[in-house]
Scaffold this motif. Structure first.
Motif, mmCIF file in Angstrom:
data_model
loop_
_atom_site.group_PDB
_atom_site.id
_atom_site.type_symbol
_atom_site.label_atom_id
_atom_site.label_comp_id
_atom_site.label_asym_id
_atom_site.label_seq_id
_atom_site.Cartn_x
_atom_site.Cartn_y
_atom_site.Cartn_z
ATOM 1 N N LYS A 43 0.837 -1.203 0.000
ATOM 2 C CA LYS A 43 0.000 0.000 0.000
ATOM 3 C C LYS A 43 0.866 1.244 0.000
ATOM 4 N N GLU A 44 0.269 2.349 -0.423
ATOM 5 C CA GLU A 44 0.979 3.621 -0.381
ATOM 6 C C GLU A 44 1.036 4.132 1.065
ATOM 7 N N ARG A 45 2.074 4.930 1.317
ATOM 8 C CA ARG A 45 2.181 5.511 2.640
ATOM 9 C C ARG A 45 1.042 6.516 2.837
ATOM 10 N N GLU A 46 0.383 6.436 3.983
ATOM 11 C CA GLU A 46 -0.810 7.234 4.263
ATOM 12 C C GLU A 46 -0.538 8.209 5.409
ATOM 13 N N LEU A 47 -0.917 9.474 5.205
ATOM 14 C CA LEU A 47 -0.800 10.450 6.283
ATOM 15 C C LEU A 47 -1.864 10.166 7.336
ATOM 16 N N VAL A 48 -1.429 9.999 8.574
ATOM 17 C CA VAL A 48 -2.338 9.707 9.672
ATOM 18 C C VAL A 48 -2.688 10.977 10.433
ATOM 19 N N ALA A 49 -1.663 11.738 10.819
ATOM 20 C CA ALA A 49 -1.875 12.945 11.615
ATOM 21 C C ALA A 49 -0.688 13.869 11.421
#
Length: 118
Positions: A43-49
């Protein structure tokens, strides 16, 4: 030498809590916006916070709003991610990220594994 060292990951049951911490060194931490990202296999890296340099502005992915809280301590050069009501789909590696857009400097931590499972 720039370092971002994450800690606090581990195994937790669904509905439980974990607190991730990122200790920064080697750069002017208080001038950098800080973020937590996560990335699962394939998966692509996802911004969490994310949190701005002064700590007064935060933003969250829709998937974690109301459950996760990002905070920072510029005196200690740390940024934390308090994760509550964890779900199995939160399982992945979490990364600390520092960004100074004006200087064009960006740094990643090595990641810490979070596993939510019964």
């Amino acid at each position: 030498q720039v370092q971002l060292v994450e800690s606090g990951g581990g195994l937790v049951q669904p509905g439980g809590s974990l607190r991730l911490s990122c200790a920064a060194s080697g750069f002017a931490f208080s001038s950098y916006a800080m973020s937590w990202y996560r990335q699962g296999p394939g998966k692509e890296r996802e911004l969490v916070a994310a949190i701005n340099s002064a700590g007064g502005i935060t933003s969250y992915a829709d998937s974690v709003k109301g459950r996760f809280t990002i905070s920072r301590d510029n005196a200690k050069n740390t940024v934390d991610l308090q994760m509550n009501r964890l779900k199995p789909e939160d399982t992945t590696v979490y990364y600390c990220y520092a960004a100074h857009a004006l200087l064009g400097r960006y740094y990643w931590g090595q990641g810490t594994q979070v596993t939510v499972s019964s």
